[in-house]
Design a protein around this motif. Structure first.
Motif, mmCIF file in Angstrom:
data_model
loop_
_atom_site.group_PDB
_atom_site.id
_atom_site.type_symbol
_atom_site.label_atom_id
_atom_site.label_comp_id
_atom_site.label_asym_id
_atom_site.label_seq_id
_atom_site.Cartn_x
_atom_site.Cartn_y
_atom_site.Cartn_z
ATOM 1 N N MET A 44 0.859 -1.182 0.000
ATOM 2 C CA MET A 44 0.000 0.000 0.000
ATOM 3 C C MET A 44 0.893 1.229 0.000
ATOM 4 O O MET A 44 1.840 1.304 0.759
ATOM 5 N N GLN A 45 0.573 2.180 -0.841
ATOM 6 C CA GLN A 45 1.335 3.428 -0.902
ATOM 7 C C GLN A 45 0.617 4.508 -0.082
ATOM 8 O O GLN A 45 -0.525 4.831 -0.356
ATOM 9 N N TYR A 46 1.316 5.023 0.926
ATOM 10 C CA TYR A 46 0.767 6.081 1.770
ATOM 11 C C TYR A 46 1.517 7.380 1.489
ATOM 12 O O TYR A 46 2.720 7.371 1.274
ATOM 13 N N THR A 47 0.797 8.487 1.545
ATOM 14 C CA THR A 47 1.459 9.786 1.403
ATOM 15 C C THR A 47 2.120 10.193 2.710
ATOM 16 O O THR A 47 2.936 11.101 2.732
ATOM 17 N N GLY A 48 1.770 9.520 3.778
ATOM 18 C CA GLY A 48 2.383 9.751 5.079
ATOM 19 C C GLY A 48 1.918 8.714 6.076
ATOM 20 O O GLY A 48 0.820 8.172 5.956
ATOM 21 N N THR B 135 5.220 12.422 12.464
ATOM 22 C CA THR B 135 5.391 11.959 11.090
ATOM 23 C C THR B 135 6.539 10.954 11.073
ATOM 24 O O THR B 135 7.619 11.240 11.566
ATOM 25 N N HIS B 136 6.301 9.764 10.525
ATOM 26 C CA HIS B 136 7.305 8.706 10.551
ATOM 27 C C HIS B 136 8.432 8.908 9.547
ATOM 28 O O HIS B 136 9.528 8.414 9.756
ATOM 29 N N HIS B 137 8.162 9.581 8.435
ATOM 30 C CA HIS B 137 9.163 9.709 7.378
ATOM 31 C C HIS B 137 9.454 11.178 7.108
ATOM 32 O O HIS B 137 8.551 11.942 6.756
ATOM 33 N N PRO B 138 10.708 11.584 7.264
ATOM 34 C CA PRO B 138 11.072 12.977 6.972
ATOM 35 C C PRO B 138 10.690 13.316 5.530
ATOM 36 O O PRO B 138 10.825 12.498 4.627
#
Length: 154
Positions: free
Chosen positions: A1-5, A75-78
């Motif tokens: 699954m592709q998440y934007t965040g 937010t998990h990903h910078p």
């Protein structure tokens, strides 16, 4: 699954003693959200009690609650944008329409972790709300920490 965040909200309550929603989030109007993980753990003195908990979703949010500030939604990903919806804690007035999706129970001494396989993830559409809730009040006031990790759909 592709998440934007991918994001996490968490809250510590020093004396949870009611049948209340612990945390809830509302998706932005133009995107959905998948619930990836949810948890509740004891803080302080621990009750020797089994507690019922539900994951719910519905078309509306709570009438009276405290919104997390943007900086309190991790937010998990910078580089990912801030969460486009709204997340809330300290719910004083429950949402008027809640559909129970998952009903579970746990012993306070062990805590509760809901970590679904991808096919079990709870999804809400744009503008809808989901939350975790004590369906029945604990026997006595209890310190707890709780959280939800979720992905915003692109």
């Amino acid at each position: 699954m592709q998440y934007t965040g991918i994001y996490t909200i968490s809250q510590t309550y020093t004396a949870m003693a009611a049948a209340d929603t612990l945390l809830e989030l509302t998706a932005a109007s133009d995107t959905g959200v998948d619930l990836l993980r949810a948890w509740v753990g004891p803080r302080g003195a621990v009750l020797d009690q089994v507690q019922e908990i539900i994951i719910w979703r519905g078309p509306n949010s709570s009438a009276s609650a405290t919104a997390f500030a943007a900086g309190d939604i991790e937010t998990h990903h910078p580089g990912h944008a801030a969460f486009g919806g709204t997340a809330r804690h300290t719910i004083l007035t429950e949402a008027t329409s809640q559909d129970t999706i998952i009903e579970d129970g746990f012993h306070f001494q062990n805590g509760w972790v809901w970590l679904p396989i991808p096919e079990e993830r709870v999804r809400i559409a744009g503008g809808d709300t989901m939350g975790i809730r004590f369906d029945i009040a604990p026997d006595a006031a209890m310190g707890i920490a709780c959280g939800m990790t979720f992905g915003e759909l692109g």
